[in-house]
Design a protein around this motif. Structure first.
Motif, mmCIF file in Angstrom:
data_model
loop_
_atom_site.group_PDB
_atom_site.id
_atom_site.type_symbol
_atom_site.label_atom_id
_atom_site.label_comp_id
_atom_site.label_asym_id
_atom_site.label_seq_id
_atom_site.Cartn_x
_atom_site.Cartn_y
_atom_site.Cartn_z
ATOM 1 N N ALA A 40 0.837 -1.203 0.000
ATOM 2 C CA ALA A 40 0.000 0.000 0.000
ATOM 3 C C ALA A 40 0.870 1.251 0.000
ATOM 4 C CB ALA A 40 -0.934 0.000 1.211
ATOM 5 N N LEU A 41 1.949 1.234 0.760
ATOM 6 C CA LEU A 41 2.872 2.368 0.778
ATOM 7 C C LEU A 41 3.505 2.574 -0.600
ATOM 8 C CD1 LEU A 41 4.312 4.550 2.422
ATOM 9 C CD2 LEU A 41 6.001 2.828 3.061
ATOM 10 N N SER A 42 3.883 1.482 -1.243
ATOM 11 C CA SER A 42 4.460 1.569 -2.591
ATOM 12 C C SER A 42 3.440 2.093 -3.596
ATOM 13 C CB SER A 42 4.968 0.197 -3.044
ATOM 14 O OG SER A 42 6.034 -0.216 -2.226
ATOM 15 N N LEU A 43 2.205 1.620 -3.510
ATOM 16 C CA LEU A 43 1.152 2.107 -4.405
ATOM 17 C C LEU A 43 0.911 3.595 -4.202
ATOM 18 C CD1 LEU A 43 -1.471 -0.779 -4.204
ATOM 19 C CD2 LEU A 43 -0.194 -0.056 -6.227
ATOM 20 N N GLU A 44 0.867 4.034 -2.956
ATOM 21 C CA GLU A 44 0.647 5.452 -2.673
ATOM 22 C C GLU A 44 1.802 6.286 -3.224
ATOM 23 O OE1 GLU A 44 -1.694 8.544 -1.439
ATOM 24 O OE2 GLU A 44 -2.181 6.427 -1.548
ATOM 25 N N SER A 45 3.026 5.809 -3.061
ATOM 26 C CA SER A 45 4.187 6.522 -3.607
ATOM 27 C C SER A 45 4.090 6.619 -5.123
ATOM 28 C CB SER A 45 5.484 5.813 -3.209
ATOM 29 O OG SER A 45 5.673 5.876 -1.823
ATOM 30 N N ALA A 46 3.671 5.543 -5.759
ATOM 31 C CA ALA A 46 3.518 5.551 -7.219
ATOM 32 C C ALA A 46 2.445 6.549 -7.645
ATOM 33 C CB ALA A 46 3.173 4.149 -7.722
ATOM 34 N N LEU A 47 1.331 6.611 -6.904
ATOM 35 C CA LEU A 47 0.267 7.568 -7.220
ATOM 36 C C LEU A 47 0.752 9.003 -7.055
ATOM 37 C CD1 LEU A 47 -2.798 5.820 -5.533
ATOM 38 C CD2 LEU A 47 -2.354 6.068 -7.984
ATOM 39 N N ILE A 48 1.545 9.254 -6.022
ATOM 40 C CA ILE A 48 2.087 10.599 -5.801
ATOM 41 C C ILE A 48 3.040 10.977 -6.925
ATOM 42 C CG2 ILE A 48 3.640 11.944 -4.312
ATOM 43 C CD1 ILE A 48 2.294 10.452 -1.918
ATOM 44 N N LEU A 49 3.908 10.043 -7.317
ATOM 45 C CA LEU A 49 4.842 10.321 -8.422
ATOM 46 C C LEU A 49 4.100 10.562 -9.730
ATOM 47 C CD1 LEU A 49 7.757 7.842 -7.667
ATOM 48 C CD2 LEU A 49 7.808 10.339 -7.557
ATOM 49 N N GLU A 50 3.039 9.791 -9.969
ATOM 50 C CA GLU A 50 2.237 9.980 -11.179
ATOM 51 C C GLU A 50 1.579 11.359 -11.186
ATOM 52 O OE1 GLU A 50 -1.824 8.061 -12.911
ATOM 53 O OE2 GLU A 50 -0.324 6.653 -12.177
ATOM 54 N N ALA A 51 1.019 11.759 -10.051
ATOM 55 C CA ALA A 51 0.389 13.079 -9.944
ATOM 56 C C ALA A 51 1.428 14.184 -10.118
ATOM 57 C CB ALA A 51 -0.321 13.216 -8.594
ATOM 58 N N LYS A 52 2.603 13.981 -9.551
ATOM 59 C CA LYS A 52 3.679 14.968 -9.689
ATOM 60 C C LYS A 52 4.092 15.099 -11.157
ATOM 61 C CE LYS A 52 8.380 15.897 -8.136
ATOM 62 N NZ LYS A 52 9.509 15.384 -7.377
ATOM 63 N N SER A 53 4.209 13.993 -11.859
ATOM 64 C CA SER A 53 4.576 14.025 -13.277
ATOM 65 C C SER A 53 3.528 14.769 -14.097
ATOM 66 C CB SER A 53 4.743 12.610 -13.825
ATOM 67 O OG SER A 53 5.845 11.996 -13.236
ATOM 68 N N ARG A 54 2.242 14.506 -13.822
ATOM 69 C CA ARG A 54 1.170 15.215 -14.534
ATOM 70 C C ARG A 54 1.236 16.710 -14.261
ATOM 71 N NH1 ARG A 54 -2.185 11.024 -12.862
ATOM 72 N NH2 ARG A 54 -3.063 12.328 -11.243
ATOM 73 N N LEU A 55 1.498 17.087 -13.008
ATOM 74 C CA LEU A 55 1.587 18.496 -12.642
ATOM 75 C C LEU A 55 2.760 19.167 -13.352
ATOM 76 C CD1 LEU A 55 0.496 20.819 -10.942
ATOM 77 C CD2 LEU A 55 1.943 20.034 -9.070
ATOM 78 N N VAL A 56 3.904 18.490 -13.415
ATOM 79 C CA VAL A 56 5.063 19.043 -14.108
ATOM 80 C C VAL A 56 4.742 19.254 -15.587
ATOM 81 C CG1 VAL A 56 7.409 18.486 -14.903
ATOM 82 C CG2 VAL A 56 6.806 18.207 -12.497
ATOM 83 N N GLU A 57 4.059 18.304 -16.209
ATOM 84 C CA GLU A 57 3.667 18.447 -17.617
ATOM 85 C C GLU A 57 2.720 19.630 -17.815
ATOM 86 O OE1 GLU A 57 2.067 14.775 -19.067
ATOM 87 O OE2 GLU A 57 3.897 13.665 -18.608
ATOM 88 N N GLU A 58 1.741 19.772 -16.933
ATOM 89 C CA GLU A 58 0.783 20.880 -17.033
ATOM 90 C C GLU A 58 1.476 22.225 -16.841
ATOM 91 O OE1 GLU A 58 -2.291 20.070 -14.192
ATOM 92 O OE2 GLU A 58 -2.919 18.238 -15.225
ATOM 93 N N LEU A 59 2.375 22.295 -15.847
ATOM 94 C CA LEU A 59 3.096 23.543 -15.607
ATOM 95 C C LEU A 59 4.025 23.877 -16.765
ATOM 96 C CD1 LEU A 59 3.923 23.229 -11.804
ATOM 97 C CD2 LEU A 59 2.302 24.787 -12.882
ATOM 98 N N SER A 60 4.639 22.880 -17.334
ATOM 99 C CA SER A 60 5.519 23.098 -18.479
ATOM 100 C C SER A 60 4.729 23.644 -19.667
ATOM 101 C CB SER A 60 6.215 21.788 -18.857
ATOM 102 O OG SER A 60 7.054 21.978 -19.960
ATOM 103 N N ALA A 61 3.557 23.076 -19.924
ATOM 104 C CA ALA A 61 2.712 23.556 -21.018
ATOM 105 C C ALA A 61 2.246 24.985 -20.752
ATOM 106 C CB ALA A 61 1.507 22.628 -21.196
ATOM 107 N N ALA A 62 1.894 25.303 -19.510
ATOM 108 C CA ALA A 62 1.464 26.659 -19.160
ATOM 109 C C ALA A 62 2.620 27.649 -19.324
ATOM 110 C CB ALA A 62 0.929 26.699 -17.732
ATOM 111 N N LYS A 63 3.815 27.230 -18.950
ATOM 112 C CA LYS A 63 4.993 28.090 -19.100
ATOM 113 C C LYS A 63 5.253 28.370 -20.579
ATOM 114 C CE LYS A 63 9.935 28.274 -18.320
ATOM 115 N NZ LYS A 63 11.057 27.457 -18.615
ATOM 116 N N GLU A 64 5.177 27.340 -21.403
ATOM 117 C CA GLU A 64 5.382 27.517 -22.848
ATOM 118 C C GLU A 64 4.354 28.479 -23.432
ATOM 119 O OE1 GLU A 64 7.696 26.465 -25.069
ATOM 120 O OE2 GLU A 64 8.833 25.764 -23.342
ATOM 121 N N ALA A 65 3.097 28.349 -23.009
ATOM 122 C CA ALA A 65 2.042 29.235 -23.507
ATOM 123 C C ALA A 65 2.295 30.674 -23.066
ATOM 124 C CB ALA A 65 0.672 28.762 -23.020
#
Length: 186
Positions: free
Chosen positions: A117-142
């Motif tokens: 469960a701890l590993s799954l939660e860490s994976a979910l956090i990393l996935e959310a962080k990756s999505r946020l980085v992608e969104e912020l990168s796209a906003a910065k480019e715009a």
């Protein structure tokens, strides 16, 4: 069998492993998650509702057990994957031997489930962080593209309305009105 859930308890991943008839061989399968509703999986459903592990010495005598043709089980051990108060999944082990799982097996699997469960939660956090980085990168480019566009906009560009020639040449006369008399009339 391992079921993994999202925040809404929808099954996002389901895996089944079993020993093949030949010694030392394993069979693995992945079930499409759109076909799974954890509420229909007896013992797993009970683990989700109660947040507790279940050790069943004889599944034939337990009303929580749901029979599955690909799982020839006599005894079972089901353990919720708990992260805080949230159930992130359920791990179910089965055996064709009556009374196969012991209290020590249950404790060991509960400890393993906690780490899963701890590993799954860490994976979910990393996935959310990756999505946020992608969104912020796209906003910065715009934002950078918009900034470049405003810098390259010609400074002498007209606003679209021509200025009358009389204003540019100074040929305008001020409008003079009559002075108002003391009674409010001109």
């Amino acid at each position: 069998t391992l079921f993994v859930f999202d925040d809404d308890r929808a099954v996002v991943s389901a895996h089944h492993a079993s020993v093949a008839p030949e010694p030392n061989e394993w069979r693995f399968s992945h079930q499409p998650t759109s076909e799974i509703n954890v509420e229909n999986f007896g013992l797993a459903s009970w683990c989700v509702r109660t947040h507790r592990a279940a050790r069943v010495p004889d599944v034939r005598a337990d009303p929580r057990w749901t029979w599955h043709p690909e799982t020839p089980a006599i005894s079972a051990l089901a353990v919720p994957l708990l992260y805080g108060d949230e159930v992130r999944g359920v791990l179910t082990l089965v055996s064709e031997t009556l009374h196969f799982f012991t209290a020590d097996d249950s404790k060991l699997m509960e400890a393993a489930a906690s780490q899963m469960a701890l590993s799954l939660e860490s994976a979910l956090i990393l996935e959310a962080k990756s999505r946020l980085v992608e969104e912020l990168s796209a906003a910065k480019e715009a934002a950078e593209a918009a900034n470049r566009a405003t810098r390259t906009f010609p400074s002498g560009m007209s606003h679209g309305r021509p200025t009358p020639p009389s204003v540019n040449s100074g040929h305008t006369k001020p409008i003079r009105g009559k002075k108002a008399k003391r009674g409010g009339r001109a």
